[in-house]
Design an enzyme around this catalytic site. Structure first.
Site, PDB file in Angstrom:
ATOM      1  N   CYS A   4      38.531 -62.637  46.046  1.00  0.00           N
ATOM      2  CA  CYS A   4      39.714 -61.886  46.497  1.00  0.00           C
ATOM      3  C   CYS A   4      39.348 -60.411  46.649  1.00  0.00           C
ATOM      4  O   CYS A   4      38.917 -59.763  45.684  1.00  0.00           O
ATOM      5  CB  CYS A   4      40.853 -62.057  45.491  1.00  0.00           C
ATOM      6  SG  CYS A   4      42.241 -60.966  45.817  1.00  0.00           S
ATOM      7  N   HIS A  46      46.102 -61.226  39.522  1.00  0.00           N
ATOM      8  CA  HIS A  46      46.057 -61.941  40.801  1.00  0.00           C
ATOM      9  C   HIS A  46      47.224 -62.914  40.919  1.00  0.00           C
ATOM     10  O   HIS A  46      47.343 -63.861  40.140  1.00  0.00           O
ATOM     11  CB  HIS A  46      44.736 -62.706  40.971  1.00  0.00           C
ATOM     12  CG  HIS A  46      44.662 -63.424  42.296  1.00  0.00           C
ATOM     13  ND1 HIS A  46      44.160 -62.836  43.435  1.00  0.00           N
ATOM     14  CD2 HIS A  46      45.088 -64.647  42.661  1.00  0.00           C
ATOM     15  CE1 HIS A  46      44.267 -63.679  44.440  1.00  0.00           C
ATOM     16  NE2 HIS A  46      44.829 -64.795  44.006  1.00  0.00           N
ATOM     17  N   ASN A  83      54.547 -59.146  53.245  1.00  0.00           N
ATOM     18  CA  ASN A  83      54.278 -60.300  54.106  1.00  0.00           C
ATOM     19  C   ASN A  83      53.976 -61.498  53.210  1.00  0.00           C
ATOM     20  O   ASN A  83      53.155 -61.402  52.292  1.00  0.00           O
ATOM     21  CB  ASN A  83      53.079 -60.016  55.011  1.00  0.00           C
ATOM     22  CG  ASN A  83      53.361 -58.905  56.005  1.00  0.00           C
ATOM     23  OD1 ASN A  83      54.438 -58.848  56.586  1.00  0.00           O
ATOM     24  ND2 ASN A  83      52.404 -58.006  56.188  1.00  0.00           N
ATOM     25  N   HIS A  96      51.112 -57.916  47.459  1.00  0.00           N
ATOM     26  CA  HIS A  96      51.126 -56.461  47.609  1.00  0.00           C
ATOM     27  C   HIS A  96      52.362 -56.031  48.378  1.00  0.00           C
ATOM     28  O   HIS A  96      52.893 -56.781  49.196  1.00  0.00           O
ATOM     29  CB  HIS A  96      49.860 -55.961  48.325  1.00  0.00           C
ATOM     30  CG  HIS A  96      49.586 -56.644  49.630  1.00  0.00           C
ATOM     31  ND1 HIS A  96      49.008 -57.900  49.699  1.00  0.00           N
ATOM     32  CD2 HIS A  96      49.827 -56.269  50.910  1.00  0.00           C
ATOM     33  CE1 HIS A  96      48.893 -58.259  50.966  1.00  0.00           C
ATOM     34  NE2 HIS A  96      49.397 -57.289  51.732  1.00  0.00           N
TER      35      HIS A  96
HETATM   36  P1  AMP Z   1      48.908 -58.205  54.728  1.00  0.00           P
HETATM   37  O1  AMP Z   1      48.869 -58.450  56.220  1.00  0.00           O
HETATM   38  O2  AMP Z   1      50.286 -57.950  54.218  1.00  0.00           O
HETATM   39  O3  AMP Z   1      48.154 -59.272  53.968  1.00  0.00           O
HETATM   40  O4  AMP Z   1      48.186 -56.822  54.534  1.00  0.00           O
HETATM   41  C1  AMP Z   1      46.865 -56.687  54.115  1.00  0.00           C
HETATM   42  C2  AMP Z   1      46.522 -55.251  54.322  1.00  0.00           C
HETATM   43  O5  AMP Z   1      45.359 -54.972  53.597  1.00  0.00           O
HETATM   44  C3  AMP Z   1      46.243 -54.885  55.790  1.00  0.00           C
HETATM   45  O6  AMP Z   1      47.152 -53.868  56.196  1.00  0.00           O
HETATM   46  C4  AMP Z   1      44.791 -54.389  55.759  1.00  0.00           C
HETATM   47  O7  AMP Z   1      44.581 -53.282  56.622  1.00  0.00           O
HETATM   48  C5  AMP Z   1      44.605 -54.018  54.298  1.00  0.00           C
HETATM   49  N1  AMP Z   1      43.253 -54.102  53.796  1.00  0.00           N
HETATM   50  C6  AMP Z   1      42.377 -55.124  53.963  1.00  0.00           C
HETATM   51  N2  AMP Z   1      41.218 -54.851  53.331  1.00  0.00           N
HETATM   52  C7  AMP Z   1      41.367 -53.634  52.753  1.00  0.00           C
HETATM   53  C8  AMP Z   1      40.536 -52.800  51.976  1.00  0.00           C
HETATM   54  N3  AMP Z   1      39.294 -53.145  51.660  1.00  0.00           N
HETATM   55  N4  AMP Z   1      41.012 -51.608  51.567  1.00  0.00           N
HETATM   56  C9  AMP Z   1      42.275 -51.227  51.885  1.00  0.00           C
HETATM   57  N5  AMP Z   1      43.112 -51.976  52.613  1.00  0.00           N
HETATM   58  C10 AMP Z   1      42.669 -53.156  53.059  1.00  0.00           C
HETATM   59 ZN    ZN Z   2      43.278 -61.019  43.814  1.00  0.00          ZN
END
Ligand code: AMP
Ligand code: ZN
Length: 106
Positions: A4, A46, A83, A96
Protein backbone atom coordinates in the site's frame (compact mmCIF):
# COMPACT_ATOMS: atom_id res chain seq x y z
CA UNK A 1 -0.07 -3.33 4.53
CA UNK A 2 2.98 -4.25 2.43
CA UNK A 3 1.96 -3.10 -1.04
CA UNK A 4 0.00 0.00 0.00
CA UNK A 5 1.55 3.29 -1.16
CA UNK A 6 0.00 5.28 1.70
CA UNK A 7 1.22 2.77 4.32
CA UNK A 8 4.69 3.23 2.83
CA UNK A 9 4.36 7.02 3.03
CA UNK A 10 3.17 6.76 6.65
CA UNK A 11 6.10 4.52 7.58
CA UNK A 12 8.49 7.15 6.18
CA UNK A 13 9.73 5.09 3.24
CA UNK A 14 9.67 8.11 0.87
CA UNK A 15 10.58 10.83 3.39
CA UNK A 16 7.28 12.56 2.60
CA UNK A 17 6.75 15.88 4.37
CA UNK A 18 3.68 15.81 6.57
CA UNK A 19 1.78 19.09 6.58
CA UNK A 20 0.26 17.92 9.86
CA UNK A 21 0.29 14.75 11.94
CA UNK A 22 -1.06 13.42 15.17
CA UNK A 23 -1.29 10.05 16.88
CA UNK A 24 -3.87 8.65 14.48
CA UNK A 25 -3.71 10.69 11.30
CA UNK A 26 -1.20 12.17 8.84
CA UNK A 27 -1.77 14.90 6.25
CA UNK A 28 0.36 15.34 3.16
CA UNK A 29 0.13 17.08 -0.23
CA UNK A 30 -1.46 15.27 -3.13
CA UNK A 31 1.18 14.48 -5.75
CA UNK A 32 -1.21 15.51 -8.55
CA UNK A 33 -2.97 18.59 -7.15
CA UNK A 34 -6.43 19.48 -8.45
CA UNK A 35 -6.54 22.82 -6.60
CA UNK A 36 -4.12 25.44 -5.24
CA UNK A 37 -4.22 23.48 -1.98
CA UNK A 38 -4.85 19.74 -2.30
CA UNK A 39 -4.18 17.70 0.81
CA UNK A 40 -4.87 14.11 1.78
CA UNK A 41 -5.97 13.28 5.32
CA UNK A 42 -4.99 9.68 5.98
CA UNK A 43 -5.38 7.39 9.01
CA UNK A 44 -2.16 5.71 10.16
CA UNK A 45 -4.14 2.49 10.40
CA UNK A 46 -4.71 0.73 7.07
CA UNK A 47 -8.39 0.69 6.15
CA UNK A 48 -8.98 0.00 2.44
CA UNK A 49 -12.01 2.25 2.03
CA UNK A 50 -15.09 3.53 3.78
CA UNK A 51 -16.68 0.15 2.97
CA UNK A 52 -14.19 -1.58 5.27
CA UNK A 53 -14.34 0.96 8.11
CA UNK A 54 -15.37 -0.63 11.40
CA UNK A 55 -13.82 1.87 13.82
CA UNK A 56 -16.57 4.34 14.66
CA UNK A 57 -14.17 6.83 16.27
CA UNK A 58 -11.81 7.02 13.32
CA UNK A 59 -13.98 9.09 10.97
CA UNK A 60 -14.46 11.66 13.72
CA UNK A 61 -10.69 11.84 14.16
CA UNK A 62 -10.22 12.29 10.41
CA UNK A 63 -12.82 15.06 10.22
CA UNK A 64 -11.43 16.83 13.29
CA UNK A 65 -8.04 16.68 11.57
CA UNK A 66 -9.59 18.31 8.48
CA UNK A 67 -10.81 21.10 10.73
CA UNK A 68 -7.49 21.47 12.55
CA UNK A 69 -5.24 21.47 9.49
CA UNK A 70 -7.42 23.91 7.51
CA UNK A 71 -7.56 26.23 10.53
CA UNK A 72 -3.79 26.01 10.90
CA UNK A 73 -3.36 26.94 7.23
CA UNK A 74 -5.91 29.75 7.42
CA UNK A 75 -8.28 28.06 4.97
CA UNK A 76 -11.95 28.63 5.80
CA UNK A 77 -13.55 27.49 2.53
CA UNK A 78 -12.74 24.09 1.11
CA UNK A 79 -14.17 20.97 -0.46
CA UNK A 80 -13.76 17.49 1.04
CA UNK A 81 -14.03 14.34 -1.04
CA UNK A 82 -13.94 10.65 -0.15
CA UNK A 83 -13.87 8.37 -3.18
CA UNK A 84 -15.15 4.89 -2.33
CA UNK A 85 -14.64 2.07 -4.82
CA UNK A 86 -13.05 1.89 -8.25
CA UNK A 87 -16.10 3.07 -10.20
CA UNK A 88 -16.28 6.21 -8.07
CA UNK A 89 -12.64 6.99 -8.84
CA UNK A 90 -10.83 5.49 -5.86
CA UNK A 91 -7.30 4.72 -6.96
CA UNK A 92 -5.50 4.28 -3.64
CA UNK A 93 -7.18 1.69 -1.44
CA UNK A 94 -6.21 3.22 1.88
CA UNK A 95 -8.99 5.41 3.24
CA UNK A 96 -8.35 9.13 2.80
CA UNK A 97 -10.16 12.46 2.69
CA UNK A 98 -9.20 14.96 0.01
CA UNK A 99 -9.12 18.63 1.03
CA UNK A 100 -9.31 21.04 -1.91
CA UNK A 101 -9.16 24.83 -1.76
CA UNK A 102 -8.57 27.57 -4.30
CA UNK A 103 -9.16 27.08 -8.04
CA UNK A 104 -10.71 23.67 -7.50
CA UNK A 105 -10.64 21.58 -10.67
CA UNK A 106 -12.83 18.72 -9.44
P1 AMP B 1 -8.32 8.56 -4.84
O1 AMP B 1 -8.65 8.70 -6.31
O2 AMP B 1 -9.37 9.14 -3.95
O3 AMP B 1 -7.92 7.14 -4.48
O4 AMP B 1 -7.09 9.51 -4.62
C1 AMP B 1 -5.77 9.07 -4.54
C2 AMP B 1 -4.93 10.31 -4.59
O5 AMP B 1 -3.64 9.98 -4.16
C3 AMP B 1 -4.80 10.91 -6.01
O6 AMP B 1 -5.29 12.24 -5.99
C4 AMP B 1 -3.29 10.84 -6.27
O7 AMP B 1 -2.82 11.99 -6.97
C5 AMP B 1 -2.71 10.75 -4.87
N1 AMP B 1 -1.43 10.08 -4.76
C6 AMP B 1 -1.08 8.90 -5.31
N2 AMP B 1 0.19 8.59 -4.97
C7 AMP B 1 0.64 9.59 -4.18
C8 AMP B 1 1.85 9.87 -3.53
N3 AMP B 1 2.90 9.05 -3.61
N4 AMP B 1 1.97 11.01 -2.82
C9 AMP B 1 0.92 11.87 -2.73
N5 AMP B 1 -0.26 11.66 -3.33
C10 AMP B 1 -0.40 10.55 -4.06
ZN1 ZN C 1 -2.39 1.35 3.62
Amino acid sequence: MDDCIFCKIISGEFNTDFVYENEDVVVFKDINPKADTHLLVVPRKHVASLNELDDELLMGKLLMTVKEVTKKLGISSYKTIINTGKEAGQVVFHLHIHILAGNIKL
